[in-house]
Design a protein around this motif. Structure first.
Motif, PDB file in Angstrom:
ATOM      1  N   UNK A 148      11.593  37.643  38.081  1.00 25.00           N
ATOM      2  CA  UNK A 148      10.537  36.925  37.363  1.00 25.00           C
ATOM      3  C   UNK A 148       9.586  36.200  38.322  1.00 25.00           C
ATOM      4  N   UNK A 149       9.539  36.692  39.559  1.00 26.92           N
ATOM      5  CA  UNK A 149       8.604  36.143  40.533  1.00 26.92           C
ATOM      6  C   UNK A 149       7.358  37.019  40.606  1.00 26.92           C
ATOM      7  N   UNK A 150       6.262  36.457  41.089  1.00 25.54           N
ATOM      8  CA  UNK A 150       5.013  37.205  41.207  1.00 25.54           C
ATOM      9  C   UNK A 150       5.177  38.323  42.231  1.00 25.54           C
ATOM     10  N   UNK A 151       4.856  39.542  41.821  1.00 24.39           N
ATOM     11  CA  UNK A 151       4.983  40.683  42.729  1.00 24.39           C
ATOM     12  C   UNK A 151       3.626  41.181  43.215  1.00 24.39           C
ATOM     13  N   UNK A 152       2.575  40.894  42.465  1.00 23.18           N
ATOM     14  CA  UNK A 152       1.227  41.290  42.907  1.00 23.18           C
ATOM     15  C   UNK A 152       0.180  40.452  42.191  1.00 23.18           C
ATOM     16  N   UNK A 153      -0.880  40.149  42.912  1.00 22.52           N
ATOM     17  CA  UNK A 153      -2.038  39.449  42.359  1.00 22.52           C
ATOM     18  C   UNK A 153      -3.254  40.300  42.709  1.00 22.52           C
ATOM     19  N   UNK A 154      -3.905  40.828  41.699  1.00 22.14           N
ATOM     20  CA  UNK A 154      -5.043  41.712  41.897  1.00 22.14           C
ATOM     21  C   UNK A 154      -6.327  40.951  41.573  1.00 22.14           C
ATOM     22  N   UNK A 155      -7.223  40.872  42.538  1.00 29.28           N
ATOM     23  CA  UNK A 155      -8.521  40.237  42.340  1.00 29.28           C
ATOM     24  C   UNK A 155      -9.529  41.322  42.003  1.00 29.28           C
ATOM     25  N   UNK A 195      -4.147  30.433  34.739  1.00 29.65           N
ATOM     26  CA  UNK A 195      -3.696  31.657  34.079  1.00 29.65           C
ATOM     27  C   UNK A 195      -2.186  31.636  33.868  1.00 29.65           C
ATOM     28  N   UNK A 196      -1.442  31.205  34.872  1.00 30.76           N
ATOM     29  CA  UNK A 196       0.015  31.218  34.779  1.00 30.76           C
ATOM     30  C   UNK A 196       0.544  30.219  33.759  1.00 30.76           C
ATOM     31  N   UNK A 197      -0.216  29.176  33.469  1.00 29.64           N
ATOM     32  CA  UNK A 197       0.237  28.196  32.485  1.00 29.64           C
ATOM     33  C   UNK A 197       0.344  28.795  31.088  1.00 29.64           C
ATOM     34  N   UNK A 198      -0.267  29.948  30.880  1.00 26.29           N
ATOM     35  CA  UNK A 198      -0.176  30.612  29.576  1.00 26.29           C
ATOM     36  C   UNK A 198       1.040  31.519  29.471  1.00 26.29           C
ATOM     37  N   UNK A 199       1.785  31.663  30.580  1.00 25.88           N
ATOM     38  CA  UNK A 199       2.950  32.550  30.592  1.00 25.88           C
ATOM     39  C   UNK A 199       4.202  31.754  30.251  1.00 25.88           C
ATOM     40  N   UNK A 200       4.940  32.141  29.214  1.00 21.80           N
ATOM     41  CA  UNK A 200       6.162  31.412  28.839  1.00 21.80           C
ATOM     42  C   UNK A 200       7.206  31.425  29.951  1.00 21.80           C
ATOM     43  N   UNK A 201       7.944  30.332  30.052  1.00 18.23           N
ATOM     44  CA  UNK A 201       9.084  30.217  30.965  1.00 18.23           C
ATOM     45  C   UNK A 201       8.708  30.365  32.435  1.00 18.23           C
ATOM     46  N   UNK A 202       7.452  30.035  32.774  1.00 17.32           N
ATOM     47  CA  UNK A 202       7.001  30.083  34.163  1.00 17.32           C
ATOM     48  C   UNK A 202       6.474  28.708  34.558  1.00 17.32           C
ATOM     49  N   UNK A 204       4.057  27.229  36.611  1.00 14.87           N
ATOM     50  CA  UNK A 204       2.878  27.797  37.252  1.00 14.87           C
ATOM     51  C   UNK A 204       2.737  27.389  38.711  1.00 14.87           C
ATOM     52  N   UNK A 205       2.830  26.095  38.992  1.00 12.74           N
ATOM     53  CA  UNK A 205       2.619  25.639  40.353  1.00 12.74           C
ATOM     54  C   UNK A 205       3.728  26.108  41.289  1.00 12.74           C
ATOM     55  N   UNK A 206       4.969  26.099  40.806  1.00 11.84           N
ATOM     56  CA  UNK A 206       6.076  26.574  41.639  1.00 11.84           C
ATOM     57  C   UNK A 206       5.947  28.068  41.925  1.00 11.84           C
ATOM     58  N   UNK A 207       5.532  28.828  40.901  1.00 13.19           N
ATOM     59  CA  UNK A 207       5.382  30.273  41.073  1.00 13.19           C
ATOM     60  C   UNK A 207       4.356  30.587  42.152  1.00 13.19           C
ATOM     61  N   UNK A 208       3.237  29.852  42.142  1.00 12.29           N
ATOM     62  CA  UNK A 208       2.201  30.064  43.154  1.00 12.29           C
ATOM     63  C   UNK A 208       2.677  29.599  44.528  1.00 12.29           C
ATOM     64  N   UNK A 209       3.388  28.472  44.565  1.00 12.89           N
ATOM     65  CA  UNK A 209       3.869  27.939  45.842  1.00 12.89           C
ATOM     66  C   UNK A 209       4.817  28.898  46.544  1.00 12.89           C
TER      67      UNK A 209
END
Length: 285
Positions: A148-155, A195-202, A204-209
């Motif tokens: 459940x960690x970020x695997x890719x961020x596409x700009x 954007x991540x704040x809209x994702x349940x059970x995430x 947001x700041x920790x996921x980005x960190x």
């Protein structure tokens, strides 16, 4: 599906030519209409072949949408016929700008649909509301199913242009280079956390960190243009020349697409008119 992606071999990036499927055109128009009305759930229902739910737009939303799909303004068209030389010159500038902004926003919506079909489980920003918004046109975030960690961020960067090569070189490549230099990390971080704040059970700041930015960052560039831009080899690969040099990373981290029209301004004008008519049908105007 309403859109067809035809891949072409390229050393710069994963490249495809986009086209509107004739049988799926009405579906595409309906999806775009719901996106413009800020009814993303209904747009997704159409994509998934489900019946949209009736929602009444608030305030002037529908009229504002139709205004954005209509360019240029009639008063400027009139001035081109009846104004003084100075008035005609000013009106022509406003006409060209209005059409450019309308087409850019419309193509962002088309590109969003392509991205959603390519990343059905991804977390994506919605298409812009305002015309000519600055910065990248969207983000796509995918998660590792096991951690459940970020695997890719596409700009994502989308452009509609009669002269796309110059625009890519002067604007898009500079944006990509600026990001690689870290000059926009704060802007990107703010958008990602929102954007991540809209994702349940995430968290947001920790996921980005916890993300290794250079390892998960990817770039996606899409362009709408005219058939007259097609190269001598019969493709549009030349538009994306330099992508690898400016973006770096692995081949898989770079994606591009081109949607050609016989005449890009005419093609997007026709599409805009169809979407505006669909908006009126949806809201019962």
């Amino acid at each position: 599906m309403p859109l067809t992606l035809t891949p072409f071999s390229s050393t710069e990036c994963g490249f495809a030519e986009w086209s509107i499927d004739k049988k799926g055109r009405a579906t595409l128009v309906e999806i775009i209409a719901y996106l413009y009305l800020r009814q993303e759930e209904n747009a997704l229902r159409v994509i998934n072949a489900l019946e949209p739910r009736r929602r009444v737009p608030k305030g002037r939303v529908a009229q504002n949408v139709i205004d954005k799909l209509t360019a240029p303004k009639q008063e400027d068209v009139d001035l081109l016929r009846t104004g003084t030389a100075k008035e005609k010159a000013s009106a022509q500038h406003r006409v060209d700008t209005a059409i450019s902004h309308r087409d850019g926003l419309l193509f962002q919506h088309v590109s969003w649909i392509v991205a959603r079909l390519a990343f059905p489980s991804g977390c994506m920003t919605s298409p812009h509301v305002r015309q000519a918004d600055k910065g990248f046109d969207g983000f796509i975030i995918e998660f590792d199913a096991s951690t459940n960690e970020i695997s890719r961020i596409v700009l994502c960067e989308d452009k509609a242009s009669i002269a796309p090569r110059g625009l890519i070189k002067s604007s898009v490549w500079e944006d990509v280079a600026s990001i690689r230099r870290g000059e926009r990390d704060d802007e990107i971080l703010a958008d990602l956390v929102t954007l991540l704040k809209s994702v349940p059970d995430i968290d947001a700041e920790s996921a980005v960190d916890e993300v290794f930015w250079e390892e998960v960052r990817e770039f996606r560039v899409a362009v709408a243009t005219g058939e007259n831009i097609r190269g001598k080899s019969g493709d549009f690969l030349h538009i994306m020349a330099g992508f690898e040099a400016v973006a770096g990373g692995s081949f898989e981290s770079r994606t591009a697409g081109v949607m050609p029209f016989k005449d890009v301004r005419v093609g997007l004008d026709v599409l805009a008119g169809e979407v505006a008519a669909k908006v009126e049908e949806i809201v019962g105007v």
